[in-house]
Design a protein around this motif. Structure first.
Motif, PDB file in Angstrom:
ATOM      1  N   SER A   1       0.755  -1.009   0.225  1.00  0.00           N
ATOM      2  CA  SER A   1      -0.156   0.598  -0.210  1.00  0.00           C
ATOM      3  C   SER A   1       1.170   1.509  -0.018  1.00  0.00           C
ATOM      4  O   SER A   1       1.764   1.596   0.636  1.00  0.00           O
TER       5      SER A   1
ATOM      6  N   HIS B   1      -1.904   2.731  -5.183  1.00  0.00           N
ATOM      7  CA  HIS B   1      -0.805   1.621  -5.889  1.00  0.00           C
ATOM      8  C   HIS B   1      -0.238   2.719  -7.768  1.00  0.00           C
ATOM      9  O   HIS B   1      -0.105   2.198  -8.372  1.00  0.00           O
TER      10      HIS B   1
ATOM     11  N   THR C   1      -1.454  -3.556  -8.611  1.00  0.00           N
ATOM     12  CA  THR C   1      -1.017  -3.197  -7.197  1.00  0.00           C
ATOM     13  C   THR C   1       0.387  -2.366  -7.848  1.00  0.00           C
ATOM     14  O   THR C   1       1.211  -2.867  -8.643  1.00  0.00           O
ATOM     15  N   THR C   2       0.576  -1.833  -6.463  1.00  0.00           N
ATOM     16  CA  THR C   2       2.558  -1.868  -6.410  1.00  0.00           C
ATOM     17  C   THR C   2       3.223  -2.540  -6.539  1.00  0.00           C
ATOM     18  O   THR C   2       4.417  -2.262  -7.497  1.00  0.00           O
TER      19      THR C   2
ATOM     20  N   CYS D   1      -6.373  -4.206  -0.162  1.00  0.00           N
ATOM     21  CA  CYS D   1      -5.864  -3.696   0.352  1.00  0.00           C
ATOM     22  C   CYS D   1      -5.468  -2.435   1.144  1.00  0.00           C
ATOM     23  O   CYS D   1      -4.966  -1.213   1.779  1.00  0.00           O
TER      24      CYS D   1
END
Length: 251
Positions: A67, A75, A82-83, A162
């Protein structure tokens, strides 16, 4: 690639915090964003400096741990990513990138980019389950489920918790997360006996934890890396109204 990073550094919950500039000269476009932070942290450790604290786990877009807000977007700029799945090829050589923690009243900063998202766990613990002890999983065909319901339940179940929806919401609401959990169980036969009690308990916990109210801006669905549809919030509202209207339950 050479990248200029502005990273939020905060020693603890009571620290004021600040953006600190770093330069990485040996980044590669095939690196993931978390690998970029790994490279920076290796250098900081060798230089005797405190590494940047950030959450990570599976690095496969499944766990929801990674996160952080990248250039103002939870992100980062890549849709449905997602990151840990974000790669540096989506940035330009020499670009400046600002990296901050998820910001919401219900997500207090622990250190640097790490925030406490346990409020989401407490929402699930208050009702996001089926309590009947049914033993082993039943035969798949023993309980018929219409395909439309099964597909909708499967889509909602893709939520990884998330918290990007919370970070993107101007009100700090977790309604998309909550709606996904309500819809997932509400579309299946096993979820029906506790359906009314479930939604009341989970909404009560959501509000107690300090999440804001939903005003239908839609930013949550845009930021969601698993593309949970906005209409799960409609399902949440319908279930809550049905559970509390006419004296069925008192919220």
């Amino acid at each position: 690639m050479k990248l200029n990073l502005k990273i939020w550094r905060q020693n603890g919950p009571d620290d004021r915090g600040r953006l600190v500039g770093y330069r990485v000269d040996d980044a590669d476009e095939d690196m993931s964003f978390l690998e970029l932070l790994d490279v920076l942290n290796e250098r900081l450790v060798l230089d005797g400096e405190e590494p940047v604290a950030f959450d990570h786990d599976c690095r496969e877009g499944i766990c929801g741990a990674c996160s952080m807000v990248i250039n103002g977007e939870p992100h980062g700029p890549q849709k449905a990513t997602t990151t840990c799945q974000l790669h540096l090829r989506h940035f330009r050589d020499g670009e400046s990138i600002t990296i901050e923690p998820f910001r919401a009243a219900a997500f207090p900063v622990v250190r640097d980019l790490v925030v406490d998202r346990s409020a989401l766990d407490r929402i699930v613990a208050s009702g996001g389950y089926i309590s009947a002890p049914t033993g082993a999983a039943p035969e798949a065909h023993s309980t018929p489920v219409p395909k439309e319901n099964a597909d909708r339940a499967f889509t909602a179940a893709a939520c990884i918790g998330c918290g990007a929806c919370v970070a993107a919401c101007p009100n700090g609401s977790a309604s998309l997360f909550l709606g996904a959990k309500i819809t997932h169980l509400g579309e299946l036969p096993q979820g029906q006996p506790e359906r009314s009690d479930r939604v009341v308990r989970m909404v009560e916990t959501h509000d107690t934890e300090g999440f804001g109210g939903c005003t239908n801006t839609g930013e949550c669905a845009v930021a969601c890396p698993k593309e949970i549809p906005l209409d799960v919030i409609s399902q949440l509202n319908r279930d809550y109204l049905h559970a509390t209207a006419g004296g069925r339950r008192t919220a």
